[in-house]
Every structure is written in structure tokens, then in C-alpha cells.
Design a protein around this motif. Sequence first.
Motif, short mmCIF file in Angstrom:
data_model
loop_
_atom_site.label_atom_id
_atom_site.label_comp_id
_atom_site.label_asym_id
_atom_site.label_seq_id
_atom_site.Cartn_x
_atom_site.Cartn_y
_atom_site.Cartn_z
N MET B 1 2.00 -30.07 -52.84
CA MET B 1 2.60 -29.30 -51.76
C MET B 1 1.53 -28.87 -50.76
O MET B 1 0.64 -28.09 -51.07
N LEU B 36 9.64 -23.29 -50.33
CA LEU B 36 10.71 -23.88 -51.13
C LEU B 36 11.57 -24.77 -50.24
O LEU B 36 11.97 -25.85 -50.63
N ALA B 39 10.01 -28.12 -49.62
CA ALA B 39 10.27 -29.13 -50.65
C ALA B 39 11.56 -29.87 -50.30
O ALA B 39 11.64 -31.08 -50.38
N LYS B 40 12.54 -29.13 -49.91
CA LYS B 40 13.80 -29.75 -49.50
C LYS B 40 13.55 -30.71 -48.33
O LYS B 40 14.02 -31.82 -48.31
N ASP B 42 10.87 -32.10 -47.52
CA ASP B 42 10.14 -33.26 -48.02
C ASP B 42 11.13 -34.26 -48.61
O ASP B 42 11.02 -35.46 -48.39
N TYR B 43 12.05 -33.74 -49.35
CA TYR B 43 13.06 -34.62 -49.91
C TYR B 43 13.83 -35.31 -48.79
O TYR B 43 14.05 -36.51 -48.80
N SER B 46 12.26 -38.15 -47.44
CA SER B 46 12.28 -39.35 -48.28
C SER B 46 13.58 -40.12 -48.13
O SER B 46 13.70 -41.26 -48.52
#
Lengths: 252, 252, 252, 252, 252, 252, 252, 252
Positions: B1, B36, B39-40, B42-43, B46
Motif C-alpha cells: 500500500m 481503506l 484499496a478499493k 486499487d481494486y 485492476s
Amino acid sequence: MDHKYDILQLLEQVKNGEITPEDALLDLKIAPFEDLGYAKVDYHRSVRQGSSEVIFGQGKTAQQIQGIVKSMHAKGSQNILITRISNDKIDYLEKEIDLDYRRNAHLAIAYPKETTSLGNIVVATGGTSDMNVAEEAAVTAEVLGNHVTRLYDVGVAGIHRLLSNLEPLMSARVVIAVAGMEGALASVVGGLVDCPVIGVPTSVGYGASFEGVSALLSMLNSCASGVSVVNIDNGFGAGYLASRINQMEGLK
Amino acid sequence: MDHKYDILQLLEQVKNGEITPEDALLDLKIAPFEDLGYAKVDYHRSVRQGSSEVIFGQGKTAQQIQGIVKSMHAKGSQNILITRISNDKIDYLEKEIDLDYRRNAHLAIAYPKETTSLGNIVVATGGTSDMNVAEEAAVTAEVLGNHVTRLYDVGVAGIHRLLSNLEPLMSARVVIAVAGMEGALASVVGGLVDCPVIGVPTSVGYGASFEGVSALLSMLNSCASGVSVVNIDNGFGAGYLASRINQMEGLK
Amino acid sequence: MDHKYDILQLLEQVKNGEITPEDALLDLKIAPFEDLGYAKVDYHRSVRQGSSEVIFGQGKTAQQIQGIVKSMHAKGSQNILITRISNDKIDYLEKEIDLDYRRNAHLAIAYPKETTSLGNIVVATGGTSDMNVAEEAAVTAEVLGNHVTRLYDVGVAGIHRLLSNLEPLMSARVVIAVAGMEGALASVVGGLVDCPVIGVPTSVGYGASFEGVSALLSMLNSCASGVSVVNIDNGFGAGYLASRINQMEGLK
Amino acid sequence: MDHKYDILQLLEQVKNGEITPEDALLDLKIAPFEDLGYAKVDYHRSVRQGSSEVIFGQGKTAQQIQGIVKSMHAKGSQNILITRISNDKIDYLEKEIDLDYRRNAHLAIAYPKETTSLGNIVVATGGTSDMNVAEEAAVTAEVLGNHVTRLYDVGVAGIHRLLSNLEPLMSARVVIAVAGMEGALASVVGGLVDCPVIGVPTSVGYGASFEGVSALLSMLNSCASGVSVVNIDNGFGAGYLASRINQMEGLK
Amino acid sequence: MDHKYDILQLLEQVKNGEITPEDALLDLKIAPFEDLGYAKVDYHRSVRQGSSEVIFGQGKTAQQIQGIVKSMHAKGSQNILITRISNDKIDYLEKEIDLDYRRNAHLAIAYPKETTSLGNIVVATGGTSDMNVAEEAAVTAEVLGNHVTRLYDVGVAGIHRLLSNLEPLMSARVVIAVAGMEGALASVVGGLVDCPVIGVPTSVGYGASFEGVSALLSMLNSCASGVSVVNIDNGFGAGYLASRINQMEGLK
Amino acid sequence: MDHKYDILQLLEQVKNGEITPEDALLDLKIAPFEDLGYAKVDYHRSVRQGSSEVIFGQGKTAQQIQGIVKSMHAKGSQNILITRISNDKIDYLEKEIDLDYRRNAHLAIAYPKETTSLGNIVVATGGTSDMNVAEEAAVTAEVLGNHVTRLYDVGVAGIHRLLSNLEPLMSARVVIAVAGMEGALASVVGGLVDCPVIGVPTSVGYGASFEGVSALLSMLNSCASGVSVVNIDNGFGAGYLASRINQMEGLK
Amino acid sequence: MDHKYDILQLLEQVKNGEITPEDALLDLKIAPFEDLGYAKVDYHRSVRQGSSEVIFGQGKTAQQIQGIVKSMHAKGSQNILITRISNDKIDYLEKEIDLDYRRNAHLAIAYPKETTSLGNIVVATGGTSDMNVAEEAAVTAEVLGNHVTRLYDVGVAGIHRLLSNLEPLMSARVVIAVAGMEGALASVVGGLVDCPVIGVPTSVGYGASFEGVSALLSMLNSCASGVSVVNIDNGFGAGYLASRINQMEGLK
Amino acid sequence: MDHKYDILQLLEQVKNGEITPEDALLDLKIAPFEDLGYAKVDYHRSVRQGSSEVIFGQGKTAQQIQGIVKSMHAKGSQNILITRISNDKIDYLEKEIDLDYRRNAHLAIAYPKETTSLGNIVVATGGTSDMNVAEEAAVTAEVLGNHVTRLYDVGVAGIHRLLSNLEPLMSARVVIAVAGMEGALASVVGGLVDCPVIGVPTSVGYGASFEGVSALLSMLNSCASGVSVVNIDNGFGAGYLASRINQMEGLK
């Protein structure tokens, strides 16, 4: 039912004074139930290649079973099927009477006798764990005079195992599909064959198999036509019904 | 991260007097949740070929949906997926915004944009009645940038329909098996392929199907390895998960 | 599927008189199932770092297991996984064959061999009581050649335990969330990570946990996308599926 | 219970001849139930900032509700809560009596009166679809004289939404956690706070949510201590109980 | 939450060069969870008359329990509650550590210490068979520093038993109603008292009691307001929650 | 209820100064419950031919049962019924007190005494496996002073067995129909007789009998009027209720 | 059974040549069922103050009901009870035949006639919502010639309502306890009275009442002796059975 | 299966150069599924007196059904059975094609043709409400070329209705027992006849009938041998299976 003629004959006897009305009344009182019993006897005749009596062993003592068997044998019965019989009762009985048994299937046959081996009933299982229930079905059918072909461990997760056994399936008069877990075997078999298929869900599995409920629901919801279902683990019931179907006379 | 470096940078700024401790505290208070959220994000990156946001349409008014969509679109979102959206809401929305939709699957895509079409996800159904749920899965996967192959009405009661479609199945990266009634499709497919299989039980059926419970239990008890299950009728969830799997990077 | 060429080759041989039509017929009769088997073999190849065969130990005798294992080993198999094997069978087998085992997880590995350790599968549990099922998942995945990170006792009732382990979670390729009681772990993990999450409900709990039903329903109804579920206590199934996903090749 | 003194007073009056034994008997016959009622009255006094009576609207006609309300109002009642009241009954009643209402929560307040706003009850929901039930809880608590903080759409699938609201949660005297689907909110909240948590499972969801059963089981199996549960969709019950707890006097 | 000042202080130290940004980052990474833990500590402080830690004994070995207890005791803990602990583990532990226990309630208290006895929690049971669960609730509450009044065997089938105990019921701050079979006790008590009532369904009964399901459903459907429910046989949970409620501070 | 006159008398005494108001208050406080108890005594009188007390043996130690029995016997009780008593407790008790017992029915009668044998209650069973539950019903009824006729093994699969016993059925004042598996006996009997029929489902069966649920549902759905149902395996409840009905006085 | 003499008479006629054997045979063929019917007639005679026939209205057209009623009326029937009849069928029928009806109870009485009013059946309900089912029970009992006392809205959540009605309860010959939600009324009433109690669970409630299942289980598990249960919402069945019991002749 | 010879012939052609290996490969690729299809055709031939195709009408539009029917008719099909078809689709279709239909049974027959009427299938129902499902079974069997005898409203609550119809039952080759509520008909019939009995539970009933579950469990637990069960309300499945059995050839 021929017994109407018996009653007519009885009434003629009353008319002719050969029997008093009071005695005729006694006869009549019993008659209907003899008639009902007769139907049973008629049925038994239709399965006369096999055993005509079955003892549900569960909840009976070895001594009680022995008593019933001896009484039946005294009246000429052979190949008396005892279902759901535990090993200790088998141990007791085999010392006392002529007994054949399959411990895994919790089945025994008192005063065994060679039977004929009619038609063709295929008993298929999804896995090896379903074998005990399958054997209960298979031996029941054999004792009742049917020829049985076993196709064990042909579950749908490896569909090629089933497909490489199409020939025995295709030539069956009845198929008994025994499976636990997801119970899909009955549907797949039902889609392949053109004879009646009897599904026997088993309690094999864990977790959400809920001791056979999953397989039971699967089989009841089979999208294949020609499939019916018996109780969970009821190998005897399937074998008995398969025998009835296998031994049906053709249409005239 | 990577966001740790942002905090480090912030601390350096505090050290250098570029920002007061009080202001840094305010930033820090928000940061963890941005992290947090990151992270989402980042998803989402993808899956950047597709839509990065999904709106659950059920229980929201057409106006509410419109508001959310417009707010998202203002921030640059396209291909915004709206699930479980009723026809009257579609009727309303298509007059207001750029909207593509599949009425049967109760799906709409706001501000649709051509996506890439990666990998291969096979969506198979047991019967034609399972199509609505299957389309929810298929369109979800397509909007998320995946190539989808549809194999509809290949249920196990006519196993040849499935067997004549082995090639697309064998070349799939993920298979979504959609079936109601006895739900055996997931097991049979799971036994044929070597990729992950996602079972979607549907509420198709009647009587002892118990609105999908029978199919759900079947799939959970699948004797085939490599099969997992989502909620009854949850086509969206299957399509979303299949996309995650299909778009995985290879091991380095 | 390359095997079409084998059949073509066979037909060429028929054409050239190198093989009689009768012998070719015999070959063809077996071919489709070899082909189906081939698909399996293909799969096995894709997991060639690990064991390619699994024996379901439940309902088999120690001698039967020994027989299967020896037959497989004779053909070159190693790392043969035996699931749901009881302690007494382990006691018997470890005297007979080269055996590694985890008694709590009811798992054994015959002819163990060092495997590679690919990717990253995180196995998380809600409580310490879920460990047996988790170990079944973890060891299965390890034997199949995957690297496994264990995060035990990170249940949602003390959410900080989970939050202080974000880094391993965030870097996982697959997460297996093992939890009994209310089974909320799968949802919370599913909301944190962007990789596939496999929920394993366990029968841990009492009263209204109904031996895992509560956790099962929770996981099926997860409001987080990207979560799918396997049967109650099915650690093996989760480990096997996680291995399939973890070892996927990237999109070309 | 002070009412013993009333009876003593009555007996004194009998002794003094101020009342005949026959009249005293009549009084006594009613007394025990007045006494039981008195306990209620005592309770009501403790919540005297709010409404002291609640009418269950379901299964009563608008006219019947009007009759009860008017009779209560004639005796001085205000802020009379009517639960599970349909829109058409609201339409009727608002023309007849002084009525405040929340259509979504199926709640109405007859002869509304400003109440005090004591303590702090937090009503949290997993999603926006749980709002109707949550509002039933919140308004019930407000009418009964409590201060209510709403934290809506803080479900566990995006745990950061909950974590960014720790302050109101931490300062609550009671938390009502309203959630459908997997119902994990109650457990996560229960693990964060040190006050009583009342879980309200909702029927929000589909498929294996079984109209709230999944959320109900989740909450009953909460691994967090300090959590108890009311019936599915029973927002009123939660608000009422929360009021009882919130308004408790401290230990002396 | 005071910890914001700690972070501010940390930032001041960074500003002043007393700590490097890198070290500050490490501190910050842990901080949020220390903060969350702090909330727990705050809670624990509010119940400081009693034990602040509970060990779920089920699924842990006697040695593991001993280890945890000793570690806690080393940090100063006393009155450590161990729930669902079997007799053999009690036998082991009482030789090793200072242990008080109630075998029937499957409870033990390590390093017992006299606690204060605050407020009044009434634990009522429907029958004598419900006593084990009731004792789990009562002892839990006592260990946590509450005064407990036991009203056992006051089930509704002989309503006079309950009515002749109105005084303790009326003066309770919390009532725990423990009942199996039809579980009506919670409703009847809920209609009599004006304090919170916690229903504990027990698995006492047979046939259609379905191991507590009947009592659970009864309590969830209680027509009395102010009643909430915990899991079947969860005496600990009820005692713990009752303690939280009983020890609430009054409104300021 | 005559006790009103007692209260009047008490009030007269207060008026006359024969008793102080304070003492009268004490009397009054107890009175209502003595009154309620009186109703019980009145009931007991109505069954005075039999035992007036029943001890639920399950969950009580042999010593506890002995204590209760001796206390009751000291007050003059005889024919004290002890239900659900295990063999080891019978072994203990028969050495200590005058005891009659039926091991299979898990019943014992302390201080047995010849009773009258009133009316006619028929206890019918579907199979021999239902006998234990049937005996619990039959002996309960006998101890309570009723004449009982047993019709065992008259299940519907051989309807002639039932039809050949029409006379005892037709002359019964109450019929208790005890059956497991499909529980059809209650319906068929209910269609034949014109007296109240009490259905007792038993847990006899396997698989989809779900330990009596199948029989319970069957009996609840009986298409015959005049049938009501008690809990699974509740022979005592049926015998007790049958006694109440059998011993009813006629209309005046 | 007197009909044996009819057959004897028939046989005498055959003997005397007054009837041919062939005609006698025809008579005999019908006789047994007339005999069985006779038992019914005997029963009906015992309730001759009321209606002797009941028509299940559900699933029959208004025209079909009219046809049956007219045919019965032509044979002299009066007070013909029609259950589960919808309003539109009542609308149709009241124009065609002499009809009394209770719309809420979905009951109608064709060709109503004043009946006697024997004994005393108390119909009690837990709440006002249970009234429809209660009325079905009450009117059924009244039409069958019984005196009925209604005690509505005496649920256990306000136990004083029940206790202030002890006198009618104590003097009842049968009590029908009608309750939904937690269904505790049956148990509490069963503990108060010494006559048979028939529990009627109703589908009143929501959420975990599961349309009457909760109340049904409660009543089946009643800890009070003397309680039996009929199907959910089966007011007719309870009224019919109560009539049978109420009108029993006393023991001779 | 004769098709092996076709393949052999193909191989001979390859050998002789009449066909290229490449073309042969194409033929072979299709062959197995033609073979599987052939088995179906073979089955169809065995029921050639009736319709050979069935269309599940539910979830298909009238236009879709019309399309399928026309396509089948073009290939020579007649007597095409359409199940679960709603009235509006019947209304549409009867204008377009030659259509016979039974609205109550939700069945239609496209291009109806006189069939033979073989053997004897008895369709019996417990009540008149079961008629729709029974007609689905009966008409299905008739269209498939079987002679059907209807015995409606012979439920077990009036056992004489069944007993007075023994003759048609005794002469049946298969009996379909259709019953809702307690579903006891299957057991009683199963005990009377000696031919296969197919139980069809119906959703007729209310309350604890749980939409057919009660009847389903009853039939699965039938204590009579020779009974199997299909899904709730699955009249078609029973009629189809009965036809298979009825038309079996006799053993050679």
C-alpha cells in the motif's frame, strides 16, 4: 374379485336352508377382511419366485425375530427377508436358524433358497459410500427373484464413468439410482434411459447434506421425466418396488 | 500500500514546519479511511476495462438512482451498472440519461462505453427458465470487461446437450453454472472442467424446489471439487466474482 | 483439445491399412473417455507442483486406503492427499507407508514430497475453534503447491484484530474465510480485499448456529461482492478451489 | 409497591365503619389488577416525557384506531404511538385527528407533543433498504423521550463507513443495529462498543436470506457479548426496549 | 476519545525533532488499534468491580486454558471467568490454580475474589431443568459484580408460582427469563415488569421443542414489549448483557 | 369460587375489631394465590380415582425423585406417577420405596394402589415400534382410574387390521392414535369414530420421518374432524388428556 | 352396532324367499358403508341439536356449494355449515338460499335454525387479531348446539386480563385457546383450568412467527397437561372437537 | 445399440477411400450424440401410441410455444403435450393451431390425435381440491396412449369411499395417488393393491400443510411397500412415469 360369487353362493345356501341366517351372518362378518387378505395373497402369488414375507428387524429382539421366522417357516415360507437387522442379532440368529446375511446392508435371509433371476434391474450408486443402501436394494430385489446388475461409483462428478456404462443402463427394465450428497445421479440416469428410474437418496455426506435432505430434494426436483423417489436410505423400498415393476406382465 | 508514503510525506512536512501539527491531525483523521478506500480504488483500477461502480437498484427510487448515477458520471464514471432495476425505473431513466438495459435481467448500464473483452467466462444454464439470472451474470461480466460465452439449456436431464459443448467449456477460464430445480449442472460441469466453477442456484421450479433451496443444497454438496456457490438468483455476484478470477494476473 | 489429431491419425492408419476397422472401432470406443480423462490430466498438469490425486478417507477402511495409495504410488504419484481420515487409520497407515499427517485436520499425505510454494493464499478464521477446518484448507493448498499465510482468530467481534492484519490480506491472491457462529468474517474480508474470497462456514457454535447453518446463510447473503461459499466444514474444497484460482495463468 | 398502603387505608376505613365490608370487597376485587396496572403506571411515569400508550395498527380498521385514540386522548394522553399503520388509514386519520406520521416506517403519532430528548440511542443500519425498520425504531424512541442518532448505511461490507463513525457509537448509551442479508452489523458493533446492543434483523434480501432468517440467525449467534435480538423487522420493539434501557436510573 | 491528544503530542514531537518521521509512522500505524483497544479498556473499567476477561472453554485444552489464565493473572487479572468448561478440565485446573467452579453450569472462576454486589438482576426459570443455563447466567452476573436474585421453577403452567413472586420481579433492574419447551415465561414476565427482560431459550424439552427452537421462536414473538432474546442456552450472554444494563449510569 | 366469602368474613372481622388491618393485609396478600391453588385442588378432586400428582423424572436424580415421592406419600398420596424415568433410577428407587414400573414406557408408579377403571379409552398404534409411547399413554390413563383397551399394530398399510377391530373403536369414549412414519392412523381412525381422537406422533422411522415431524404434520393436517394432537412421543400428555375427557360428567 | 340385525333380517328374507340372493347381494355390497355411515349418523344423532353436515367451501364454486346445499336441504338438513367461504360466494348464495353468515370468520350457515345451547365452551384469544379464527371456532360450536362464552384479547402479555376472567374459565367444560405470535395462552390457560384445552395457533404475527409455526410449536410444547392442538388457523376443527367433548355423556 | 455398426461401416469407407479421414472425423464428432439421441428416439418409439414430445409451458411466451409446436408438427409430431400453460396462452394458441386443452389442469395438446388406450392406470384423489393435479396426471397418461380410470374424492377420512372402489383399484396396473393435507391416501392404497403406486403430494391445505410438505413427508414415509413419490403438484411426472410402467413389455 371372485369372492362375490362366494357370497352369492352363501346366499343361495341360506335360501336353500343349507345354512342358517345366523351362521351366514358370522361368515359375512369375516368375509370382507378375508377378501382384503386375498388381495394380498394374490399379490404374493405374483411375486412367487421370491420371498413373500418381509420382517422389519429394527425394534424387535433377536428372539422375537426368531419366533416370527420359525412360525413362518413352519407354514412353508422360505427366503424370508429380514431388513435393518444389526450384527448382534445376526450373530444370535445364525446359530439358531438357516441364515444368509449381508452385514453391511443390515439384511438377512432366513431359510434361503435359490430363486429364479428374472428381467434386469440395474442398481447404480454415486459413490462407494452409497454401497450399503444399494446392497439393501440389490439383495432385496434378488431375493424377490430378479436379476440385478450393479453399477457402483458412477457419480456425476466424473460423468465418463457413467457414460462408459451405457449399455447395461440402456438394457435395464428398471434402474435404481442411489446417491447422497447432491443426488444428481437420478437426474442424469433419468435423462439417459427410457425405463422407470427409482431414486434413493442416501444420508451420505456432511454439512449442508443434512443427512440426505439435499439428495432427497434433488431427486424430487429432477428435471428428467420418469423418475420417482423413496425415503432416504430406503434401499429395501426401492428394491421391492423395482421387483414389482420388473415382474409386470406385458399388456395383452 | 503506497499510502504509507503519503503519511510519511505529511510527517516530513510537519517536521519541516510546512504544516502545523493541528492541520496534520485533521488530515490523519481522514487518512485511514481514504486508505481503506484506496484499496478499493486499487481494486477498481485492476478492473479498469469495465465499470468501477455498481448500484443496487432494489429499494431505491428512480430519482435516487438518477442522482447517484449523475454524481458518478460527473466524476468521470462510465459503464455504471445498475442491478435489480424494475421496468418502470428503466422507463424513467432512459428518458433522462444515456442508458443501455436488459429488461429480463433487470439490469441497466448508465453511460455505456465499449469495453475490452478479456479472457473467457462461460455462462451455462440448465434450462431456458434460468436465462434471466444467467443474463444478469453474463452482462455483469461483459460490462466489467470480460469475454462471455453463453451455453444455455444444457441441463443434465439431456446430458448430450452438455457433452456436445465440451470445447467451449474446456477452454473457459471460469464457468458460471446457473440452474434451478435439482441444480445438478454445477456438479456435472465441475467434473468436466479444470477451471473454477461458480454455481448459481435459481428459484426456478415448484413444489419441493422451495424457491431455490433444492438447487442451493445440491450445489453446496457437489461431489466435484472446484465448485463454489453464491446466493439463490445472484447472477450479479457470480458475474462479478468470475470477472475477478478471469482477470487475475498470472503468477510471476 | 489435441486428441482430435489422435483420432485423425487413427483414421489415417485405417486408410493406410495399418490398423483394421475392427481394431479402430475398439480404440474409438474407449477414446471419448480417455479424452475426458485427458482433460483431467491436463488439469493435473496445471497443478503439477502438487499432488494430483485425492482420496476421500471417510467410509473407506485403512486397508482400502492403503491399497489405493500403493497402486497410485506404483504409477509414480507422490503427495497423495487423504482427507477425512480418522486417527486409527492414520495409526495403521503410518506403519505401512511413508505418511505425513495432521490429526486435527483429519488429513494425511502419502509419500510426501517437497512442493513448490506459489502465489499467496490467506486462510483466515473467526476463532480458534475454526482451526481444524482451516488447517484442512491450508494443508490441502500447500500440498497442491501453494504458499499459504494463516491469520487465525481474527473474528469480527474484535474488528481490530482483523484491521491490524490488513497487509497480508491486501496482498493475497485468494482469501479463504473460515468461520462458524454468525460467519460474518467472509463479509468483512470481502469488503476489504479485491481478490476472490471463499467462505467456509463451520459447524462451530451451539443452539441457533444449527451446526453451521447460521454461518452458511450469512456467507451466502454476504453484502460484499466477490465472495462465494462451499459446504459447511469443507476445508478441502476451499483449499482445492483456492489452488485452482491462485495458479491461474494470467491473461495473454 | 406503594399500593399496599391503599389497601391498608381501605381496611382502616372498614375498621372505622367509613365503608361497608361489602363495598370494600368490591374495591378489593378490582384492586389486584389496578395494582398490576399500577406497576405499568409506574413504568409509564418513568417514561413520562414520552407517550405512555401504543396502538398496534395492523388488523384494526381506521375507525377502530380513531375510537381508541379519541378515548385515550379524552383521558389526557398525548403522543399516542400507532405502529404498523397503512397509508390509507393515515389518510383517513389525518383528516379526523391531530396526527403526525412517517409513511415509510408505517408509524403515526396522534396528538403529538414536543418531548424531552434524553440520553443517546444510536440507530445504525447495514444498508439504505433497512431504513424503514430503522425509522420505526428511531421514531418510537424519540416519541418515548429519547435522543436518537442515526447512522445509516454503515454495513460491514465497507467496514470503513462504520469505523469513520466511531465517535457517535462510542458515546451511545444503547445501540440498535438494524440489518438484513447477513446481519453482521450487530456483531461488529457489539465488538466495538461497551453499551447494550439490540439487533434487529430485517427481511431485506433475497434467496437464502429467507425473509430475515439469515440475519436473525447471524445476530443470535453473535460472537460479541452484549448483543440481544428482537423479532425480524421489529423496529418498534427495539426502540421501546432501547428507551427502557436508556432511561434507567443509575445505581444508588 | 482522548487519544487524539496523544497523536497531537506525537506530531508536536515530530515538529520538534524529538522523534523521526519514520518512527512516528510506526507509532501511527499501531495507534488506531490501540485506540480501539482503549475503548475496550474503557468498557472494562466500567465493570471494574468484576472480572474483565472471559475465556470460552469449549474447544480449548485444559493446558491451553491454564496458560491463558496464568498469563492474565500475571498481569493482575482476578475473577477470570471460564465458560463451557467440562468436568475433566475443572479437575485438572483445580490442582494447578486457585479455582472456584459450578460444575452444572460448566463455569469456573480462576483466582476468585470477593466482588461488590450492585443493583438487582432477577434470574427466573420455567422449570428445574432450566437451572444449568440459569446458573450460567447468574454466576456470570455475580462475577461481574451484580446482585442476583434467583426465582427458579416459576413456569407459566402454574401461573400462581410466578404471581406469588411479584415483589422481587417488580424491584428488579433487569430480569433474565430462562425457559425451554414453550418458552412463555419471557412473555408473561415481560407483561408484568417495567425493566428490560432478556429471554434465554433453553434446549430443555423433547419432540417438537427441536432442541430449543420452539422456545426461541416464542420469545422472539413475545407480545410483550421490552423483551429481547439471546441464543439458545446462552446463559453467559444473558448474564453479561444484564450486567451491562444493571450497571448503567443514570442520565445526567 | 367460594373464597369471596372468606374475604367478606375477613372484612367483617376487621370491622368488628377481631383482626387488625395490618394482619388482614397479610392475609389478603396471600389469598389470591391460595385461591388459584384451590382451583388446582378442585381439579385434583375431579380425578380423585387416580393419582393426583405426576413427577417428570427427566433431569432429576434418583435421590431427588425419592425425596419428592416420600414427601408426597407422607401427605397421603398414592399412585404417584413418575414419567420419563430411566432404568437406573428405577433400579435405585425400587429398593427404597414401594414401586411399580414399566421399563419400556419409562414410567413408574410409587405406592401403587388399585384404582377404579372407568369408561373406555382405546390406545391404538400403527406399528409395534410405537408401543413404548403407547404404553406411556395407556399406563398413565390406567393410573388415573380409566379403563384402557389396547389395539396395537393396526397401521393403515394393512387397513384390514384396523377394520377388523371396529367394535372396540366404535365403543370408545376417547381414542389415542399413536403412530410414527406417515402417521396416517389418526386420520383413518378419526374418520371411523365419533368420539374425540388424540393423535400422538412418534419418532419411529428414519430418513424423512425427521424424528416424528412427518407424523406430526400428518396428524395436524388430518382431513378428519375431531382429531387433535400432542407433542411427538408425548404419551403421558395424551393419557392425561384422555382421562380428563373420559371422566367428564354428562350435561345436566 | 345395531345394523347387524338389519343384515340378519335380510338373510331371513332370503331364507323366506322374499328377496332373491342376487338382490340381497346388491344390498350387501352397499351395506357395510351404510353401516359405517350409520356410525356417523349415530354421532350426528348425538349432536342432533345442531347441523349434521359441513361443507368445505374452499376450492368449490358458489354454484357447486349451492347444489350440495340444496341436495342436503331436500333430504331435510338444516343448519348446514359452510366453512372457508369467500365473500363473493356469500354474495351469490344469499340471493339463492336462506343463509346466515359471518364474513370475518368466512363461515355461512344454510337454512339456519334455532339450536339448543348446551354446556359451556369458552373461546379465548390472545389478541383482537385472532378474532376471525376464534369466531370460526365459536360459530361452529354454536351451530352444533353448544353454549359458547367468548373471552377475547386476554393474552399473556397482560396476565391480569386473563386473571380477571377466571370465573368463566373455571366453569368451562372445554376451553379453546386461540393465539398467534408466541401462543403462550394455551399453556397459561392449561395451568389454570381442569377441563380439556384445545389450542388453535393462528397465523397472526410477522417475521419469526413464520405464519403460525411459532405459536404451533409453543402449544405443542405446552408444559401444562390437558392441552392438545389443531392445525394453524383451524377454528372449525377446534369448534367441532370442542362440541364432541362438551356433549359427551357422563360415565354410567 | 446398433450404431456401432454404423461406425464400423464408416471405418470401412475410410479404409476403402470412399471418405477422407478428415470427413470421417467430422462424422465421428457428431456421432456419439446422435447415438445418445438415438436412445431417446428408441424410447420414443416405445411410447409411439402417444405423443413423443412434451413442452414445459411455464416461462415460455405463447409465441415461443407456438414456434416450437409448429416446428415439431412440421416434422410430423402430433399429440404434442404442453404442460403448465396459462389460460391466456391457451387463448392465444387456440386461434393459431389445432389445440385441445384442459384449463384446470393447465394442460394443452397441440394437433390432437386419437390415441390407443392401453392397460389401466387408476388416478385416485383424496379430495375434490386435488382434482387439478390429478387431471394433469390423467390427461398426460391418456395422451401417451393409456387407459385411465378416475377415482376422485376417496380420501382416508371416510375410508368407506375407498373401500367401495376396491374393484377398479385391484385391477389397476399402476395407481397414482394424489393427495394434499396429510397425504395418507398413498399409504392406504399402497396397502390394498399389489401394483406400483405413485404418490403425488399436492399443495392443497393450509397452515401446517406447508404447501404440500406435510403430504410429501407422509408419502415418503409410507409404511406400505411399493410406493414411490414425485414432486409436489407434479401430476405430469406421475402420469408420464405411470405410462412407462403401464406400457412395459412382459418378461420373456
